[in-house]
Design a protein around this motif. Structure first.
Motif, PDB file in Angstrom:
ATOM      1  N   ALA A 551       0.873  -1.168   0.000  1.00 16.34           N
ATOM      2  CA  ALA A 551       0.000   0.000   0.000  1.00 16.34           C
ATOM      3  C   ALA A 551       0.911   1.219   0.000  1.00 16.34           C
ATOM      4  N   LEU A 552       1.080   1.815  -1.147  1.00 18.06           N
ATOM      5  CA  LEU A 552       1.982   2.960  -1.301  1.00 18.06           C
ATOM      6  C   LEU A 552       1.199   4.236  -1.001  1.00 18.06           C
ATOM      7  N   ALA A 553       1.595   4.922   0.064  1.00 18.76           N
ATOM      8  CA  ALA A 553       0.823   6.089   0.514  1.00 18.76           C
ATOM      9  C   ALA A 553       1.762   7.119   1.139  1.00 18.76           C
ATOM     10  N   GLY A 554       1.167   8.170   1.685  1.00 24.36           N
ATOM     11  CA  GLY A 554       1.969   9.224   2.318  1.00 24.36           C
ATOM     12  C   GLY A 554       2.253  10.363   1.363  1.00 24.36           C
ATOM     13  N   LYS A 555       3.435  10.955   1.477  1.00 22.80           N
ATOM     14  CA  LYS A 555       3.803  12.115   0.660  1.00 22.80           C
ATOM     15  C   LYS A 555       4.359  11.646  -0.687  1.00 22.80           C
ATOM     16  N   ILE A 556       3.510  11.029  -1.472  1.00 25.33           N
ATOM     17  CA  ILE A 556       3.911  10.450  -2.753  1.00 25.33           C
ATOM     18  C   ILE A 556       2.983  10.967  -3.845  1.00 25.33           C
ATOM     19  N   ASN A 557       3.529  11.206  -5.039  1.00 20.98           N
ATOM     20  CA  ASN A 557       2.715  11.731  -6.128  1.00 20.98           C
ATOM     21  C   ASN A 557       1.679  10.736  -6.624  1.00 20.98           C
ATOM     22  N   ARG A 558       2.087   9.465  -6.734  1.00 22.02           N
ATOM     23  CA  ARG A 558       1.171   8.463  -7.276  1.00 22.02           C
ATOM     24  C   ARG A 558       1.059   7.311  -6.283  1.00 22.02           C
ATOM     25  N   GLY A 559       0.127   7.417  -5.382  1.00 20.53           N
ATOM     26  CA  GLY A 559      -0.074   6.356  -4.404  1.00 20.53           C
ATOM     27  C   GLY A 559      -1.060   5.331  -4.914  1.00 20.53           C
ATOM     28  N   GLY A 560      -1.087   4.174  -4.254  1.00 27.39           N
ATOM     29  CA  GLY A 560      -2.049   3.159  -4.641  1.00 27.39           C
ATOM     30  C   GLY A 560      -1.604   1.776  -4.235  1.00 27.39           C
ATOM     31  N   LEU A 561      -2.305   0.788  -4.743  1.00 28.94           N
ATOM     32  CA  LEU A 561      -1.965  -0.613  -4.495  1.00 28.94           C
ATOM     33  C   LEU A 561      -0.991  -1.057  -5.574  1.00 28.94           C
ATOM     34  N   ILE A 562       0.171  -1.542  -5.174  1.00 27.01           N
ATOM     35  CA  ILE A 562       1.168  -1.977  -6.139  1.00 27.01           C
ATOM     36  C   ILE A 562       1.603  -3.402  -5.821  1.00 27.01           C
ATOM     37  N   GLU A 563       1.987  -4.141  -6.847  1.00 22.58           N
ATOM     38  CA  GLU A 563       2.569  -5.471  -6.662  1.00 22.58           C
ATOM     39  C   GLU A 563       3.874  -5.518  -7.424  1.00 22.58           C
ATOM     40  N   VAL A 564       4.955  -5.716  -6.703  1.00 23.18           N
ATOM     41  CA  VAL A 564       6.289  -5.633  -7.295  1.00 23.18           C
ATOM     42  C   VAL A 564       7.070  -6.908  -7.002  1.00 23.18           C
ATOM     43  N   PRO A 565       8.033  -7.248  -7.863  1.00 21.55           N
ATOM     44  CA  PRO A 565       8.864  -8.426  -7.585  1.00 21.55           C
ATOM     45  C   PRO A 565       9.800  -8.155  -6.412  1.00 21.55           C
ATOM     46  N   MET A 566       9.975  -9.139  -5.555  1.00 21.64           N
ATOM     47  CA  MET A 566      10.964  -9.031  -4.497  1.00 21.64           C
ATOM     48  C   MET A 566      12.324  -8.717  -5.128  1.00 21.64           C
ATOM     49  N   GLY A 567      13.086  -7.859  -4.485  1.00 22.29           N
ATOM     50  CA  GLY A 567      14.376  -7.482  -5.023  1.00 22.29           C
ATOM     51  C   GLY A 567      14.394  -6.090  -5.621  1.00 22.29           C
ATOM     52  N   ILE A 568      13.219  -5.543  -5.914  1.00 23.37           N
ATOM     53  CA  ILE A 568      13.152  -4.159  -6.370  1.00 23.37           C
ATOM     54  C   ILE A 568      13.583  -3.263  -5.211  1.00 23.37           C
ATOM     55  N   THR A 569      14.170  -2.107  -5.493  1.00 24.66           N
ATOM     56  CA  THR A 569      14.615  -1.223  -4.412  1.00 24.66           C
ATOM     57  C   THR A 569      13.505  -0.265  -4.007  1.00 24.66           C
ATOM     58  N   LEU A 570      13.623   0.267  -2.808  1.00 24.59           N
ATOM     59  CA  LEU A 570      12.653   1.254  -2.346  1.00 24.59           C
ATOM     60  C   LEU A 570      12.673   2.488  -3.226  1.00 24.59           C
ATOM     61  N   ASN A 571      13.858   2.893  -3.678  1.00 25.55           N
ATOM     62  CA  ASN A 571      13.948   4.064  -4.552  1.00 25.55           C
ATOM     63  C   ASN A 571      13.232   3.835  -5.873  1.00 25.55           C
ATOM     64  N   GLN A 572      13.307   2.630  -6.415  1.00 26.91           N
ATOM     65  CA  GLN A 572      12.590   2.327  -7.653  1.00 26.91           C
ATOM     66  C   GLN A 572      11.084   2.435  -7.438  1.00 26.91           C
ATOM     67  N   ILE A 573      10.618   1.974  -6.294  1.00 28.34           N
ATOM     68  CA  ILE A 573       9.190   2.084  -5.991  1.00 28.34           C
ATOM     69  C   ILE A 573       8.780   3.545  -5.876  1.00 28.34           C
ATOM     70  N   ILE A 574       9.581   4.319  -5.144  1.00 26.55           N
ATOM     71  CA  ILE A 574       9.222   5.720  -4.883  1.00 26.55           C
ATOM     72  C   ILE A 574       9.319   6.568  -6.137  1.00 26.55           C
ATOM     73  N   GLN A 575      10.414   6.419  -6.874  1.00 26.50           N
ATOM     74  CA  GLN A 575      10.656   7.288  -8.025  1.00 26.50           C
ATOM     75  C   GLN A 575       9.967   6.783  -9.285  1.00 26.50           C
ATOM     76  N   ASP A 576      10.186   5.521  -9.655  1.00 29.22           N
ATOM     77  CA  ASP A 576       9.682   5.027 -10.936  1.00 29.22           C
ATOM     78  C   ASP A 576       8.181   4.751 -10.901  1.00 29.22           C
ATOM     79  N   ILE A 577       7.710   4.151  -9.825  1.00 28.43           N
ATOM     80  CA  ILE A 577       6.285   3.818  -9.740  1.00 28.43           C
ATOM     81  C   ILE A 577       5.494   4.958  -9.112  1.00 28.43           C
ATOM     82  N   GLY A 578       5.970   5.476  -8.001  1.00 31.23           N
ATOM     83  CA  GLY A 578       5.242   6.512  -7.278  1.00 31.23           C
ATOM     84  C   GLY A 578       5.429   7.923  -7.794  1.00 31.23           C
TER      85      GLY A 578
END
Length: 799
Positions: A551-578
Motif C-alpha cells: 500500500a503505497l501512501a503518504g507524501k507520494i505523487n502516485r499512491g495506490g496498491l502496487i505489486e512488485v517483484p521481491m528485489g526491487i529497491t525502495l527508490n525504484q518504488i518511490i521514483q519510478d512507480i510513485g
C-alpha cells in the motif's frame, strides 16, 4: 430536551428485550457467539444498552464476567449512545502525516461539540477517531455511515457535512430496468473502496443515465481495485474491436461526452438529435472544451503507464479486468483450474512439496515458510482441522488485504481451498475486520456463489474433498492480527496472545490443529500450483521469492496498491512507480511495516525489498504498508504517533508492553512539547531495548521499532526538540503562527479563522492572538502572499 416518546419506560424496556431476544434466537446462545452477538446488538441499537446486556446474561451461556471483559476489550463496542450519524475521522499513518488531527478538531468546532465530548446536543452527529479506514491514498479520509470522503481539509468540513445531508435527502429508488438493445461496447469502472470514496458510485449511476438518454447500450462492468488510487474514478472504454481507451480522474459531467465520442446511438434520428444537442452544449458551456476526451493520450495515461511499470501481477492477476463477483468470468479466465488439478491429479504431500520448493514465505509479516507451516498442520493429529484466512488488517497505513478481499475474492477462496486440502482441514473461517464492510459483503457473496458452483461444500468438484467456509468479523483489536489472539477472539474471549509452543498448527482453535495464513499468502497459491514452483521461484531474490503487494501512501505523487517483484529497491518504488515525493519536496524516509516496522532514511532507500535485508536495517516487511515521508515530516512526531497506536492497542497482558510503552509515550510527549532533556532521550532508548527483549508477543517485541530506527537515523531531531526546536513545525506545543510584513491586510485569514484569533482589520497588518489560536493552519492555507509562518514558540537549554 423534552421527550415526545409515546411509550412508557416499561414499554420501551420491553420492546428492547423483545428485539434482543430476536437477535439471541438468530445468533445463538453459546459462549463462542459473544462477538457476533454483541455486533448484532450494536447494529440494532447503535450501542450496547445495559438492558440488552442483562438479557444476554439471562438467556445465554455467556456469564457476566465474559460480557464485561469482551465488550470493553474490543474498540468496536460502545456502551453509550451516539448520534444518528457517526463521523469517523481516519487517523492512520497516511492521514496523520497529512493533518488528520486538524480535520478531527475542525469537525468538533463545526458541529459545536463541547470540549471533551463527541456528540452534538441534538444527538444528530457523533465524531470519533478510527485507526485506519484503508483508503490511505486519499488521505485525510472521513467516513460518515457508509459514505467515504477523501482529501478532506479542515476548511472544507462544512462542505462534507452539507454533501452528506443532501445525499440523505436525495436517495431515490433505483431506475427500472431498461429494454435490452444491441450492446455497442463495454465500460469498465473501478469499484474498490478508494474508487467509491472518489465518486465511482456517481460515475456508475451517470453511465446508466447517459447511455439511456443517448440510446447507447453498453455493458457497464464494475471491476475491483485498479491500483492507481490517486487517479480514480478511472474507466476503461472497450470498443467492439477490443481496443481500450483509459480515462483517469473522470467526472460525472464528462460521461455523456465520453460515450458520445466512442459509441453511436441505436437509431439515425437519435444520432442526429444527440449530435445537435452536443453542438448546442458546446456553444453554451465551456465544459466540452475541457472534457477528458479531448486531452492527449500521453496526458491521460502516461502517468498510469509509469505507475504500472516494474509491477508484476500474481496476487492481483486479472487486475482491471475481472468483475469481483462474476464467478463465470473468473472460471473463464482459468479460475479454480488449479484447485481442480490439485484435487484430481495431485496428493496433499505433493502440493506441500511444491509450495516448499517455490520458496513462498508468509506475507503477514514474519515471513515464515508457508509450506513448512502446512507440513506441520498436515502431520498434526486431530478429528478436525481448521483453516483460517487472516484478514484482520489493523496496520494504520495499510490497505492491501482490503483491496484483495474486495477485488479478488474467488482467488483468495481458491487459495484457501488448496491450502485446506494440502493440510487436511475440513472447516474454514475468514477473519475480516468489521471496519471493512465492502470486503465482508463481497467475501460472503463470493462464498455463496462458489458453494452454488460446487467449489465449497461436500465432494468439491467431483472429488472426495469436503470443506465449508464461514466469515467471522473482527471487533477492532490490532493485536488480533497475531494468530493466537485471533483464535482467542473467534472463541469468544479477549484477544490475548498465548504462550507458544504449542503453536496453532498443533493446537489452535478449540485445541485442534489450525492453519492460519494471511490474505496475500493465499492469493499466490493458485499461481504456484498452476505454473509450478520453479516458474514462481524465478521471481524475487534468493531468500525472498515471488512478489510483494504494498500500500503505497503518504507524501507520494502516485499512491495506490502496487505489486512488485521481491528485489526491487525502495527508490525504484518511490521514483519510478510513485513518481517521487509530492510537491517537489525531498524524500526524508520511508516507514515500512506499520507500527511493527521502522523508518528507513532516504540515504538507505537503495535497499532491496527483501525480508532479511529490511530486518538488518531495524525495519521489517510487515504486511505491506509503505508510507513515504518528506522533509516536512517530523520524525519524532512519527515515532510518537506509532507508539501511541501500539500503546493504545496493547492487550495489557504483559507488564513490559502495558507499562513500558506507556512510559515511552510519556517521554515522547515530553520531548515533543519542548520540555525534554538529553537524559530523556537516553532513557527512551534504554526502555525501547528492554521492551523489545522482554515482551510476551510480537506486538510488544516490535512496538519500539519506529522509536529505535528514528533514534538511530534521526537522533539530531530528538536533540533539536530538547533545545525547543521542531524544524518542521509539526509539534504544536513548540510552535506558533506569526504574521510577517508581507501581509497586505486582505482579511482572508481573519475570515478563515474558526476561533476569531485574528481581528478583522482591513488594510492593516494582521495580528494573531496566540492565546486563542488553535494552530489549525487555515489562515496560512488561505494566505496567498505567504505572510503567515510557523515559528518556534521557544528555545530552551535543557540538559
Amino acid at each position: 430536551m423534552t421527550c415526545n416518546c409515546t411509550h412508557t419506560p416499561n414499554e420501551t424496556t420491553q420492546l428492547m428485550i423483545e428485539r434482543t431476544d430476536a437477535i439471541i434466537d438468530r445468533i445463538g446462545k453459546g459462549r463462542d457467539t459473544i462477538i457476533p452477538l454483541l455486533q448484532a446488538l450494536q447494529a440494532e441499537f447503535s450501542y450496547l444498552p445495559h438492558e440488552a446486556l442483562e438479557r444476554v446474561y439471562e438467556r445465554t451461556d455467556i456469564d457476566r464476567a465474559q460480557l464485561v471483559s469482551v465488550s470493553t476489550f474490543y474498540s468496536q463496542f460502545r456502551h453509550i449512545p451516539l448520534g444518528k450519524y457517526l463521523i469517523k475521522v481516519c487517523t492512520g499513518t497516511a492521514c496523520h502525516v497529512k493533518g488528520a488531527s486538524n480535520v478531527y478538531d475542525a469537525f468538533i468546532r463545526e458541529l459545536g461539540i463541547e470540549e471533551g465530548g463527541s456528540t452534538t446536543k441534538d444527538r444528530f452527529f457523533s465524531v470519533e477517531k478510527i485507526a485506519c479506514l484503508g483508503c490511505c491514498t486519499l488521505a485525510p479520509v472521513v467516513q460518515i455511515d457508509e459514505k467515504i470522503y477523501g482529501h478532506v481539509m479542515p476548511g472544507r468540513v462544512d462542505e462534507v457535512i452539507t454533501d452528506f445531508l443532501e445525499l440523505q435527502e436525495s436517495k431515490q429508488k433505483e431506475e427500472g430496468k431498461q429494454a435490452k438493445l444491441q450492446v455497442a461496447g463495454e465500460v469498465r469502472l473501478g469499484m474498490g473502496s478508494c474508487c467509491m470514496a472518489s465518486g465511482s458510485a456517481d460515475i456508475y449511476r451517470e453511465l446508466k443515465i447517459a447511455s439511456s438518454q443517448l440510446g447507447i447500450e453498453v455493458t457497464i462492468k464494475p471491476v475491483g481495485c485498479v491500483g492507481v488510487c490517486n487517479k480514480v474514478p478511472l474507466i476503461d472504454v472497450v470498443s467492439p474491436d477490443g481496443s481500450i481507451t483509459r480515462y483517469p480522474n473522470v467526472k460525472a459531467i464528462e460521461i455523456k461526452e465520453i460515450l458520445h465520442h466512442h459509441f453511436k446511438p441505436a437509431g439515425y434520428l437519435k444520432r442526429l438529435r444527440n449530435s445537435i444537442l452536443g453542438q448546442i452544449d458546446t456553444f453554451h458551456t465551456d465544459l466540452t472544451w475541457d472534457n477528458v476526451v479531448w486531452k492527449p493520450e500521453s496526458e491521460r495515461t502516461g502517468i498510469i503507464n509509469n505507475f504500472l511499470y516494474n509491477q508484476k501481477h500474481i496476487s492481483t492477476e486479472g487486475y482491471g479486468v475481472l468483475t469481483p463477483l462474476n464467478i463465470e468470468e473468473y472460471c473463464a479466465q482459468g479460475g479454480f483450474e488449479a484447485l481442480k488439478d490439485a484435487l484430481h491429479n495431485q496428493n496433499p504431500k505433493g502440493i506441500i512439496a511444491t509450495v516448499l520448493q517455490s520458496g513462498l514465505r508468509g506475507r503477514g509479516g514474519a515471513g515464515f515458510p508457508t509450506g513448512k507451516k502446512w507440513e506441520i498442520v498436515s502431520s498434526s493429529p486431530g478429528p478436525h482441522k481448521y483453516m483460517i484466512c487472516n484478514g484482520d488488517e489493523g496496520d494504520p497505513g495499510a490497505f492491501m488485504d482490503r483491496m484483495m478481499l474486495e477485488s479478488y475474492p474467488f482467488r483468495i477462496i481458491e487459495g484457501m481451498l488448496i491450502a485446506a486440502y494440502a493440510a487436511g482441514a475440513d472447516k474454514g473461517i475468514f477473519y475480516i475486520r468489521a471496519e471493512y464492510p465492502l470486503a465482508v459483503t463481497r467475501i460472503k457473496t463470493a462464498i455463496d456463489l462458489a458453494r452454488e458452483k460446487g467449489f465449497i461444500g461436500e465432494d468439491i468438484a467431483g472429488s472426495n474433498f469436503s470443506f465449508d467456509i464461514s466469515v467471522f468479523e473482527g471487533a477492532g483489536a490490532f493485536v488480533c492480527g497475531e494468530e493466537t489472539a485471533l483464535i482467542a477472539s473467534i472463541e469468544g474471549e479477549r484477544g490475548f496472545p498465548k504462550q507458544r509452543p504449542p503453536y496453532p498448527a498443533i493446537s489452535g482453535l478449540h485445541g485442534l490443529p489450525t492453519l492460519v495464513n494471511n490474505v496475500e499468502t493465499l492469493s499466490q497459491i493458485s499461481y504456484i500450483v498452476k505454473h509450478g514452483a520453479a516458474h514462481y521461484a524465478e521471481v524475487g531474490t534468493e531468500k525472498s521469492k515471488g512478489t510483494k503487494v504494498f500500500a503505497l501512501a503518504g507524501k507520494i505523487n502516485r499512491g495506490g496498491l502496487i505489486e512488485v517483484p521481491m528485489g526491487i529497491t525502495l527508490n525504484q518504488i518511490i521514483q519510478d512507480i510513485g513518481g517521487g515525493v509530492e510537491g517537489g519536496q525531498k524524500l526524508k524516509a520511508v516507514q515500512i511495516g506499520g507500527p511493527s516496522g521502522g523508518c528507513i532514511p532516504a540515504g538507505l532507500c537503495d535497499i532491496q525489498v527483501d525480508f532479511d535485508a529490511l530486518n538488518q536495517l531495524g525495519a521489517m516487511m510487515g504486511s505491506g504498508g509503505l508510507v513515504v515521508l518528506s522533509e516536512s515530516n517530523c520524525m519524532v512526531d512519527v515515532a510518537r504517533y506509532f507508539l501511541s497506536f501500539t500503546c493504545d492497542q496493547s492487550c495489557g497482558k504483559c507488564t513490559s508492553c502495558r507499562v513500558g510503552t506507556r512510559r515511552m509515550l510519556d517521554l515522547l510527549n515530553k520531548i515533543c512539547s519542548g520540555k525534554g532533556t538529553m537524559a530523556d532521550i537516553d532513557l527512551l532508548e534504554e526502555l525501547a531495548l528492554h521492551i523489545k527483549n522482554t515482551s510476551f508477543c510480537g506486538l510488544g517485541k516490535t512496538a519500539p521499532n519506529p522509536v529505535l530506527t528514528t533514534l538511530k537515523y534521526f537522533r539530531h531531531e530528538y536533540e533539536e526538540h530538547v533545545r525547543g526546536i521542531c524544524s518542521t513545525g509539526t509539534c504544536k506545543d513548540m510552535i506558533k503562527y506569526e504574521v510577517t510584513s508581507k501581509c497586505i491586510g486582505c482579511t482572508k485569514c481573519a475570515k478563515a479563522c474558526p476561533v476569531e484569533a485574528i481581528p478583522y482589520t482591513p488594510y492593516e497588518i494582521h495580528i494573531i492572538n496566540i492565546e486563542t489560536c488553535v494552530l489549525c493552519g487555515l489562515c496560512a492555507d488561505e494566505c496567498h502572499f505567504e505572510a503567515i509562518q510557523k515559528v518556534s514558540l521557544y528555545e530552551n537549554t535543557n540538559q
